[in-house]
Design an enzyme around this catalytic site. Sequence first.
Site, PDB file in Angstrom:
ATOM      1  N   ARG A 191      13.048 109.500  79.845  1.00  0.00           N
ATOM      2  CA  ARG A 191      12.393 108.205  79.640  1.00  0.00           C
ATOM      3  C   ARG A 191      11.041 108.207  80.349  1.00  0.00           C
ATOM      4  NH1 ARG A 191      14.879 102.183  80.838  1.00  0.00           N
ATOM      5  NH2 ARG A 191      15.363 103.063  82.898  1.00  0.00           N
ATOM      6  N   ASP A 479      17.581  98.651  89.760  1.00  0.00           N
ATOM      7  CA  ASP A 479      16.296  99.302  89.541  1.00  0.00           C
ATOM      8  C   ASP A 479      15.225  98.221  89.435  1.00  0.00           C
ATOM      9  OD1 ASP A 479      16.485  98.243  86.971  1.00  0.00           O
ATOM     10  OD2 ASP A 479      16.756 100.177  85.983  1.00  0.00           O
TER      11      ASP A 479
END
Length: 563
Positions: A191, A479
């Site tokens: 990603r 996150d």
Amino acid sequence: MTITDTAPPPTAIRTAAARPSAETPEPERIVPTLTVVGPLHDRFEEILTGEALAFVAQLHQLFAGARYDRLADRMRHGYEIGNGRNPRFREDTARIRDDASWRVAGPGPGLEDRRVEITGPTDPRMTINALNSGARVWLADQEDATSPTWRNVIGGQLSLHDAIRERLTYTSPEGKRYEVTAERTPTIVMRPRGWHLEEHHLHFTDQHKRTMAASGSLVDFGLYAFHNAAELIARGRGPYFYLPKLESSEEARLWDQVFSFTEHYLGIPHGTIRATVLIETLPAAFEMEEILYELRDHCAGLNAGRWDYIFSIIKTYRGRGSRFVLPDRNQVTMTVDFMRSYTELLVKTCHKRGAHAIGGMSAFIPSRRDAEQNARALEQVAADKRREAADGFDGTWVAHPDLIPVAQAEFDAVLGERPNQVDRQRDDVKVYERHLLNLWIGRPITDSGVHADVSVALRYIEAWLRGQGAVAIDGLMEDVATAEISRSQIWQWIRQEQVTEEGTEITREYVSELVDRVLGEVDRHDGDRFDDAAEVFRDVSLSEGFRPFLTPRAYAAYLVETA
């Protein structure tokens, strides 16, 4: 080769030029360049080669302008929604949705079965843990689970480079050695950073002699593809990517153009690259089919990025009145109406077009020290994955290796020996615009909810400033999305003059005092970044204007290494 902590060598400047355009007259020709302005730490020169930099410069030459156009579109659409124009299913693309004939490329080699995917940052230790985890796929995260320090950005590329070639080991500062021992390792899906993020350690100078920070997306994608595409293909896999933060099909089209150019540049067949798009913004939820269509030659599926989706809803409707205000974060579950509508629409859309539907992250993490917490986490994760498998998802995410057996058991119960359930059509699902926009939950904001937002955001930002992007906080793996939800809720609650269930008015003054209180509650130590974290939090929560993302400003202020 063993990776150990080493002292940085002196800063070096390296410049690479893109191929000149044949359309530029010879006397006027100015060759765009990409210049390394960050320090060259140990082994960085293996990634920042002249050939790799020339390729990334070429990507910027061709696509940097379109990137800025797409970011301008985001600002315009956000302004329109803020002024009362709700997102809708687009009339100008109805022909795409009505055409039943097209399908996406589907999974590449190694992506046929994605029933459990583990996510995590790309530092050497976490890379090895992911490869040993037993998951079918590893989301190698250079975005929300990685703090974008220069060491993390290029160090992550080194980890992936070595892992793909089966030569990655790591020795911790305490002397513990890590190595890959699994016979079957997960398929890697990397990603890159989103279109809105920049890389300040690389500068791009265009044909007009204008110099700007490089695109984080093009840097992450370009370096990984250049160094690893051929090696991955030779090993029976391929260059696969998760695409974050898209807000429109035009942004997907830009990625498709990047992929097609890359395949031509590297001499690999068209369609070799595969992408899975995270549907983690409210605007993108209204363009799922169009996004699949624009990426159809390169698309493997969509993912329900639940936490960033909640952040996007808060951000999008932050100024539209109290009926768009969400309660405490822990009350916004996957079973509330608008979240369930979003995920059911995603499954239906994917299977209609031959794409995988991948479920989201359950943030609960197990505990090897607390049996009660461990049992609770396993029970909650099992329920979450059971619902996803029953709804038709083809796979799901976990953040910890100990959760893989729990998640896999729920998908095994539905899939059996089948690699996926793409053939299951969800014609029973009827989702209209009003379903995606019905944000009413009917639950209160509480004093503890406000305190939790401030506390979790401060602790996460502090860790992020120290270079950690995936952080265990209060039994959850957090996150960047966590901090984004927390600070945007605070901002919205203040502007909408919300009052907690206990009667507390949520004001700037109250939140500022709460920040000071939390700073007194946390464990302080030499070298911590809590004072900086408080400054960042106040900036993005208490300022008059709303910052679309908290990370760009904090990155520029605190994480950029200077010569």
